[in-house]
Design an enzyme around this catalytic site. Structure first.
Site, PDB file in Angstrom:
ATOM      1  CG  ASP A 173      -1.681   1.233   1.430  1.00  0.00           C
ATOM      2  OD1 ASP A 173      -2.366   1.649   0.484  1.00  0.00           O
ATOM      3  OD2 ASP A 173      -1.610   1.817   2.529  1.00  0.00           O
ATOM      4  CG  ASP A 230      -1.684   7.603   0.608  1.00  0.00           C
ATOM      5  OD1 ASP A 230      -0.997   8.631   0.627  1.00  0.00           O
ATOM      6  OD2 ASP A 230      -2.338   7.233  -0.391  1.00  0.00           O
TER       7      ASP A 230
END
Length: 237
Positions: A19, A21
């Site tokens: 991922d 953020d």
């Protein structure tokens, strides 16, 4: 299942799927400030619990969920354009790499682990931040919001990344900091590492096989075959 205080043995994988953020980059302060600015500019109350619910999700889905609150004439595209414009304001908090991110990425590349980013953000957003943080060159592919029909917690993004890398989901490790992301990784059939705030939140790290606060300490290595090639060990042919 992860238990705090455990000393985890290394995990051999063929691919690591990250991922963006909150996992690779510390964008949470900026993201929360941005969403708060958007909502309050329309006179909409935006508390911490509401912001917590946005984590790991595509902006389009968040906006569509709350679109009625922007007035009956508002469209999702208009609100997204406003959000994009606000993102350019100079007084928002800066974005930085999370602790240990670059060290882990370099180690995984040496171990011949294929690397991908799977983000709920747009492609331009992802490319910009990966480039600004100096890590864009580590990744074979980036799966962004535009590449999928269904965002996290749907597994579509992680399954697409595995297809692009040519690996089975069971041979991949997903690194995530949100419930939606960890659920997406698990549903894809990948192994999951809870990182950052997820590693510190019991409700979140219970969704993962492992957890670590500093990415540099993640006990993940390349496959045994890749390790033999890199060190020159193994049977002569």
């Amino acid at each position: 299942m992860y238990a705090q205080g455990d000393v985890d043995p290394p995990v051999a994988v063929r691919a690591a799927l990250f991922d963006l953020d909150g996992t690779l980059i510390d964008s949470e302060p900026r993201s929360r400030a941005l969403w708060r600015r958007l909502f309050t500019s329309h006179g909409i109350e935006c508390g911490e619990d509401m912001l917590d619910g946005f984590s790991g999700r595509r902006s389009r889905e968040v906006i569509e969920e709350h679109l009625a609150r922007f007035g009956r004439h508002a469209t999702a595209d208009q609100v997204r354009e406003e959000l994009t414009a606000l993102n350019g304001e100079p007084d928002l908090p800066p974005v930085r790499l999370v602790p240990g991110a670059e060290r882990l990425l370099e180690r995984l590349r040496r171990d011949e682990v294929a690397l991908a980013v799977v983000t709920s953000g747009g492609r331009r957003y992802a490319d910009d931040h990966l480039t600004r943080c100096g890590i864009a060159g580590h990744f074979t592919t980036v799966v962004s919001a535009e590449d999928v029909t269904h965002g996290k917690p749907d597994p579509e993004g992680y399954l697409l990344a595995c297809r692009r890398l040519g690996v089975a989901p069971g041979d991949a490790m997903v690194f995530e900091d949100s419930a939606a992301g960890l659920q997406a990784g698990r549903r894809a059939g990948a192994r999951c590492f809870a990182v950052g705030r997820a590693a510190r939140t019991p409700a979140l790290y219970r969704l993962a096989e492992r957890a670590v606060d500093d990415l540099a300490q993640a006990p993940v290595i390349g496959s045994a075959e890749a390790s033999r090639r890199r060190t020159g060990t193994g049977a002569a042919g």
